[in-house]
Design a protein around this motif. Structure first.
Motif, mmCIF file in Angstrom:
data_model
loop_
_atom_site.group_PDB
_atom_site.id
_atom_site.type_symbol
_atom_site.label_atom_id
_atom_site.label_comp_id
_atom_site.label_asym_id
_atom_site.label_seq_id
_atom_site.Cartn_x
_atom_site.Cartn_y
_atom_site.Cartn_z
ATOM 1 N N UNK A 181 3.856 3.967 -8.958
ATOM 2 C CA UNK A 181 4.908 3.863 -7.941
ATOM 3 C C UNK A 181 4.930 2.465 -7.327
ATOM 4 N N UNK B 253 0.820 -1.208 0.000
ATOM 5 C CA UNK B 253 0.000 0.000 0.000
ATOM 6 C C UNK B 253 0.859 1.264 0.000
ATOM 7 N N UNK B 254 2.147 1.121 -0.237
ATOM 8 C CA UNK B 254 3.082 2.239 -0.351
ATOM 9 C C UNK B 254 3.120 3.142 0.881
ATOM 10 N N UNK C 65 17.631 -1.642 -3.990
ATOM 11 C CA UNK C 65 18.799 -1.124 -4.707
ATOM 12 C C UNK C 65 18.428 -0.588 -6.093
ATOM 13 N N UNK C 66 19.105 -1.079 -7.126
ATOM 14 C CA UNK C 66 18.810 -0.578 -8.465
ATOM 15 C C UNK C 66 17.771 -1.454 -9.143
ATOM 16 N N UNK C 67 16.766 -1.853 -8.389
ATOM 17 C CA UNK C 67 15.669 -2.648 -8.932
ATOM 18 C C UNK C 67 16.112 -4.063 -9.316
ATOM 19 N N UNK D 125 15.631 -0.305 0.570
ATOM 20 C CA UNK D 125 14.345 -0.055 -0.103
ATOM 21 C C UNK D 125 14.206 1.401 -0.499
ATOM 22 N N UNK D 126 13.504 1.640 -1.588
ATOM 23 C CA UNK D 126 12.997 2.977 -1.879
ATOM 24 C C UNK D 126 11.830 2.843 -2.843
ATOM 25 N N UNK D 127 11.180 3.972 -3.088
ATOM 26 C CA UNK D 127 10.047 3.972 -4.009
ATOM 27 C C UNK D 127 10.554 4.335 -5.395
ATOM 28 N N UNK D 128 10.128 3.596 -6.384
ATOM 29 C CA UNK D 128 10.500 3.880 -7.761
ATOM 30 C C UNK D 128 9.262 4.367 -8.513
ATOM 31 N N UNK D 129 9.489 5.214 -9.508
ATOM 32 C CA UNK D 129 8.364 5.712 -10.287
ATOM 33 C C UNK D 129 7.513 6.666 -9.474
ATOM 34 N N UNK D 130 6.373 7.008 -10.021
ATOM 35 C CA UNK D 130 5.519 7.925 -9.270
ATOM 36 C C UNK D 130 4.054 7.677 -9.579
ATOM 37 N N UNK D 131 3.204 8.329 -8.764
ATOM 38 C CA UNK D 131 1.765 8.216 -8.964
ATOM 39 C C UNK D 131 1.307 6.775 -8.858
ATOM 40 N N UNK D 132 0.347 6.431 -9.674
ATOM 41 C CA UNK D 132 -0.265 5.111 -9.606
ATOM 42 C C UNK D 132 0.724 4.019 -10.032
#
Lengths: 165, 539, 177, 241
Positions: free
Chosen positions: D181, D154-155, D186-188, D172-179
């Motif tokens: 995301x 659920x981000x 790391x680098x995915x 961990x981090x969030x990649x992309x944005x909006x819906x």
């Protein structure tokens, strides 16, 4: 930060890394300079490849996942190489009202690529922009770095056809 | 750098200009360059040389009527030419001082030119934006010098406050009050940021100002830095505006060399530097906390306010953020006084507003009008009405957070409060005219698609709500929606508007709400025509 | 006093909700005094009656047959109850929704079939583009989530309805249990 | 740890007079006084995020709704935490969360131990009236001990924050944005190939849903242990004193 931490060496002896290193030096390898540095990488290499992201992350002491997050959050950055030629169709309101959708459709039909995609032969990338700020020339597009306005779909398709011959 | 030095440059520049009988100004902005104005300028320069006429050709900023570009203006007689090609150069030069080339002539004795009041755009179209001397010759940097040498910071703030200037980025917050807050906020360092992340689709006011008069922004920012006690400024500008970035870089270099930027400005103890930070294609970075995150090298995600950037901004320090047009008003206010400025406009909205007038309208381009002018005057007098004999339907202001204004409200004065009242928004100044062929459900869907893809994804209502609203609008435009879908759309508009974290989400429902308010029948028609079975069928 | 006319239907679900219904055990006998079960997979009639007071729906709407059925039922029912997660959320059947119908059929009947690789197309209902919860097709009056809702929950919901009240399920049922 | 010097403020929450330190948030004060405000992204011991919007409250005299998790108390404040309007907004926000991913509680490892599921029950959200979006999302089971099912994410970014702020790895981090995301390591690359992950499992335990879970757990077996978080936070504060 570790005082004796050595900055990593560039991934290869490609001269373009010097430009990237120069930007990092100008900002004192500050983690805050991440976006500026990514701009330089993209300007120099055309896109952000994985080893570039790794190098930038290590050089600026920014976590890998944050570099990836930033690189994918901002739509200006490409993680894949772009085609030799590009057409950026403006999808701003003025261009939309004046029919930029039809331009995109015509290109999609003729070349089988959607915005953000590149033809399989790597000759041509179709992109869309939020607004080029050239609303007076609606509908507008950037054809290989030069803005062209008051476009007709067929006119754009013909121009791209020359590129993809 | 002393006042005598400024005077010397100014005198030299004016003397140089005196040498020429004729001055030919060629618009060198993105839109006109796209129509080959760079080649026109080159051709005119060569033609002038060939003809041996006492004529100076110079590249200038926007002259307004972008749809008729490339524009060329001949001084001192003020003849304007439109749609000029390089092939026309010789003829134009031949006719200098004679009767104008009638087939290219653009009538300036029309409302488009006559009804405008130029404060922000006072130098656009007049000076060469790449030469600081030209700016100085029009009293450039005089306001800065006066402020630094004769006024205290609080006197500067008092003058800005007295002018009644309100932020031109959209919400119209009092500029003077903002400056006061930053000045009073304790902090060992402070920052001044210029928000040039002009992201509204259909808006190019800031680009034009940056390309046409970059020194005005630098001077305005430096005055602001002095007023609030900052020594570092950042201009956050869209990467999509390469020409603006280039001109800013040149301007910064020249200003530093002249001593009006950098260390010990104008021989005082005040130092102020400006750096450029490039945006990277994220509309949400126009929101001030997201913009700060972006300058800090992070994802452009807004954070809850308070605390406001004025107290807790860039790297936690008090930070002043104004947009381009706000800063462009500072120099004229300092030079001509608060009373002069506040005499223009309406009681609550002072001064002028620059609009990018586009869409289905005869005269597309950049205009600057006094606050309080009616929309009807803008659309039908200045804009010249709707082309091809079509009927006016709506004018959209305020970008993706704004609304569509119908015919019935065209006589309303343009100011911050009135626009809010009728469900729109001043925004940064995009004004898109739609004729009878525009479908308002499509328009609403267009803006929702924009908000959906520009949502940063941090808060649930904006991230998921915009996607859900987009899907519902998509269903409507495909003639598959039911009344229940429309009710759900309205419910989501309410939730997203009041629960989203930042202005992007809070404003996202506005285009839907305003079109529902004035064009509800178009939504209902889509539902009546709908084939509700289509939505269920196998793909 | 005439008995309340109750129906239960089984759309796309595993029949677990009906099992849970039967788990009311001896309470079913008490209910039988006040209820007439006019239509159900548990009883004989094959035609949905013209006038039903309460219909409990188990299962999601997956096919054109489900769609027709639930519309017909809605027309002839006073109070429509979505019983269990499949009816309320589309639940497990909706896990196919991330894929296209063609992909799902291929996977089930071609790729994973060792013999007679063939997608059935004779006398089987056509699948809808998406498996849908009941309320996205017809208005629903009462939602009883749970996978399945316990016999106690079902009993509570029915007795509340018999008393003319709207059941408050806050402490009794949730998605997934 | 509240500084002894911090001043005391008095305010009203749902009509109840309460006292608070000036550096406390409305959420903290409400909790101390047994007043329930729903939250999802917030977790004591992690920095506030302000993204789920469930803790929005009404404050008299302010026409905007304010997130209780980052709104600090002020003298004389009058807070309403549970108006009909707030209840309706919260239910809709939960519906939006449920509609965004593929939350099938009945087959989820966290069934019965899920913050989202229990909030839906607690706030009376019995059905989702917005259409389910049914995105096609990937599962990462490359890690030796843990797995990530993005269908259930659920981000809330609790994992991103605990990994950065407590473990110090920032895997961990969030990649992309909006819906679009989604969270990445790391680098995915696959989680199992991450060079920075220490396999500490903190992310798994703070995850409010079944998005992050231990391998080998069957339906309803993935209970989360969060006792470490206040403990570690406390120990850190002691050390930096």
């Amino acid at each position: 930060m570790l005082r004796n931490y050595k900055k990593p060496a560039p991934p290869s002896d490609d001269k373009r890394w010097r430009l990237v290193e120069a930007t990092m030096r100008r900002h004192g390898h500050d983690p805050n300079a991440l976006i500026e540095v990514l701009h330089t990488v993209q300007e120099s290499f055309g896109y952000l490849e994985e080893e570039a992201l790794q190098f930038v992350a290590a050089s600026l002491s920014v976590p890998l996942s944050r570099v990836y997050g930033v690189a994918t959050f901002y739509h200006f950055f490409n993680l894949k190489p772009q085609g030799e030629h590009s057409c950026v169709v403006c999808m701003g309101t003025a261009c939309y009202i004046k029919g930029s959708g039809a331009i995109v459709e015509a290109i999609e039909q003729e070349f089988g690529v959607k915005p953000g995609e590149t033809t399989p032969d790597n000759k041509f990338s179709l992109l869309s922009a939020r607004c080029l700020g050239s609303c007076g020339l609606a509908p507008a597009a950037v054809l290989d770095n030069s803005v062209a306005g008051k476009l007709e779909p067929q006119q754009v398709v013909e121009r791209i056809r020359e590129w993809t011959k | 750098m002393m006042i005598e030095d400024l005077q010397k440059i100014s005198d030299a520049e004016r003397a140089e200009a005196q040498k020429y009988e004729h001055h030919v100004h060629v618009c060198m902005e993105t839109a006109c360059i796209a129509s080959r104005s760079d080649q026109v300028k080159q051709a005119l320069t060569e033609a002038a040389e060939r003809a041996g006429k006492p004529c100076r050709v110079k590249g200038v900023g926007c002259m307004g009527l972008c749809s008729a570009g490339p524009l060329v203006k001949v001084e001192p007689d003020g003849t304007m030419y439109k749609g000029v090609t390089p092939e026309d150069a010789d003829e134009i030069v031949q006719k200098l001082g004679d009767s104008p080339v009638s087939r290219l002539e653009c009538d300036t004795n029309v409302p488009f030119f006559q009804r405008q009041v130029k404060i922000v755009l006072e130098n656009s179209g007049e000076i060469d934006p790449e030469r600081i001397e030209d700016y100085v010759a029009r009293d450039g940097y005089l306001a800065l010098y006066t402020a630094l040498t004769t006024m205290t910071p609080s006197e500067v703030i008092a003058q800005v406050a007295k002018s009644g200037l309100r932020g031109r980025g959209g919400a119209g917050f009092s500029t003077g009050l903002k400056w006061t807050t930053v000045a009073k906020s304790p902090g060992e360092r402070k920052f001044v940021i210029c928000n040039a992340d002009e992201g509204d689709p259909g808006a190019f006011m800031d680009r034009s100002v940056l390309e046409g008069d970059p020194h005005a922004i630098l001077e305005g920012m430096t005055i602001a830095g002095y007023a609030v006690g900052a020594s570092q400024g950042y201009i956050y500008v869209r990467a999509e505006y390469p020409l603006a970035v280039e001109r800013l870089k040149i301007a910064i270099r020249q200003a530093k060399r002249l001593g009006v930027l950098g260390e010990n400005i104008c021989g005082t103890t005040f130092s102020f530097n400006v750096d450029i930070r490039l945006g990277a294609g994220a509309f949400v970075c126009g929101e001030e906390t997201a913009l700060i995150a972006s300058i800090e090298g992070r994802m452009g995600q807004p954070r809850p306010r308070p605390p406001y950037p004025a107290e807790h901004g860039l790297w936690g320090y008090p930070t002043l953020i104004n947009n381009v047009e706000s800063y462009a008003n500072i120099v004229p206010i300092m030079r001509k006084g608060a009373d002069w400025f506040s005499a223009i406009g309406t009681e609550k909205s002072k001064g002028t507003k620059v609009f990018a007038l586009t869409g289905c309208i005869e005269n597309t381009g950049l205009i600057e009008v006094p606050m309080g002018i009616s929309l009807r005057e803008i659309v039908f007098d200045i804009g010249g009405g709707i082309p091809d004999g079509k009927k006016f339907k709506a004018v959209q202001t305020g970008g993706p957070s704004g609304g569509c204004i119908p015919e019935e409200h065209l006589d309303m004065p343009v100011d911050f409060e009135s626009l809010l009242q009728i469900g729109s928004f001043m925004g940064s100044g995009g004004m898109i005219v739609m004729d009878e062929t525009s479908n308002m459900v499509d328009v609403a869907k267009y803006f929702m698609e924009f908000c959906m893809t520009e949502s940063c994804g941090k808060c649930v209502p904006c991230r998921v709500g915009t996607a859900q609203m987009y899907d519902l609008l998509d269903k409507l435009t495909k003639n598959e929606a039911t009344m229940a879908d429309l009710q759900l759309l309205e419910r989501l508009c309410d939730v997203v508007k009041y629960t989203s974290l930042c202005g992007l989400g809070q404003g996202a429902p506005n285009p839907v709400l305003s079109t529902l308010r004035y064009f509800r029948h178009e939504y209902l028609a889509r539902i009546q025509e709908a084939n509700h079975e289509a939505a269920f069928l196998t793909d | 006093m005439s008995k309340v006319r109750l129906a239960t239907v089984w759309l796309d679900g595993c029949s677990g909700c009906h099992m849970s219904f039967l788990d009311m055990d001896e309470r079913l006998i008490e209910l039988a005094d006040r209820i007439e079960l006019v239509y159900s997979p548990l009883v004989d009639p094959k035609e949905f009656p013209d006038s039903v007071d309460v219909t409990l729906v188990e299962g999601a709407v997956s096919s054109n047959e489900d769609l027709e059925k639930i519309r017909h039922i809605r027309k002839h029912t006073k109070i429509l109850v979505s019983l269990g997660d499949c009816a309320v959320t589309a639940n497990v059947p909706s896990m196919r929704n991330s894929f296209r119908v063609g992909e799902v059929l291929d996977r089930a009947y071609i790729e994973n079939a060792s013999t007679q690789q063939q997608i059935p197309n004779v006398s089987v209902p056509t699948l809808l583009r998406q498996v849908l919860p009941v309320h996205s097709v017809v208005p629903v009056d009462v939602f009883v989530p749970g996978c399945p809702p316990s016999a106690d929950t079902i009993h509570y919901a029915i007795t509340e309805l018999l008393e003319g009240r709207t059941p408050d399920l806050s402490d009794r049922s949730r998605f997934g249990a | 740890m509240k500084q002894p010097s911090s001043r005391i403020k008095t305010l009203k929450i749902d009509g109840q007079d309460v006292g608070a330190h000036e550096d406390e948030t409305v959420l903290e004060v409400a909790r101390e006084n047994g007043i329930f405000i729903p939250t999802l992204c917030e977790l004591e011991g992690l920095s506030p995020h302000g993204g789920c919007r469930l803790c929005l409250v009404e404050v008299k005299g302010i026409n905007k709704l304010l997130p209780a998790c980052v709104t600090y108390v002020e003298e004389g404040m009058e807070v309403t935490t549970n108006s009909t309007r707030l209840q309706e907004y919260r239910r809709t926000i939960l519906e939006l969360i449920f509609s965004e991913g593929n939350h099938i509680c009945s087959v989820c490892v966290a069934n019965g131990h899920c913050d989202l599921q229990s909030l839906a029950q607690k706030l009376g959200m019995y059905h989702v009236s917005v259409p389910y979006r049914h995105p096609r999302r990937s599962v990462d089971a490359s890690h030796e001990r843990f797995a990530l099912d993005r269908n259930r994410c659920i981000l809330c970014t609790r994992c991103v924050r605990v990994c950065d702020e407590i473990e110090g790895a920032h895997t961990w981090d969030v990649s992309g944005r909006g819906i679009e995301a989604h969270i990445v390591t790391d680098l995915n690359q696959p989680w199992g190939e991450s060079e920075t992950c220490t396999s500490c499992g903190k992310c798994v335990n703070v995850c409010p849903t079944g998005a992050l879970f231990e391998k080998g757990k069957a339906v309803a077996e993935m209970a989360k242990k969060r006792g470490f978080l206040p403990y570690l936070t406390l120990m850190r504060e002691k050390r930096t004193r």
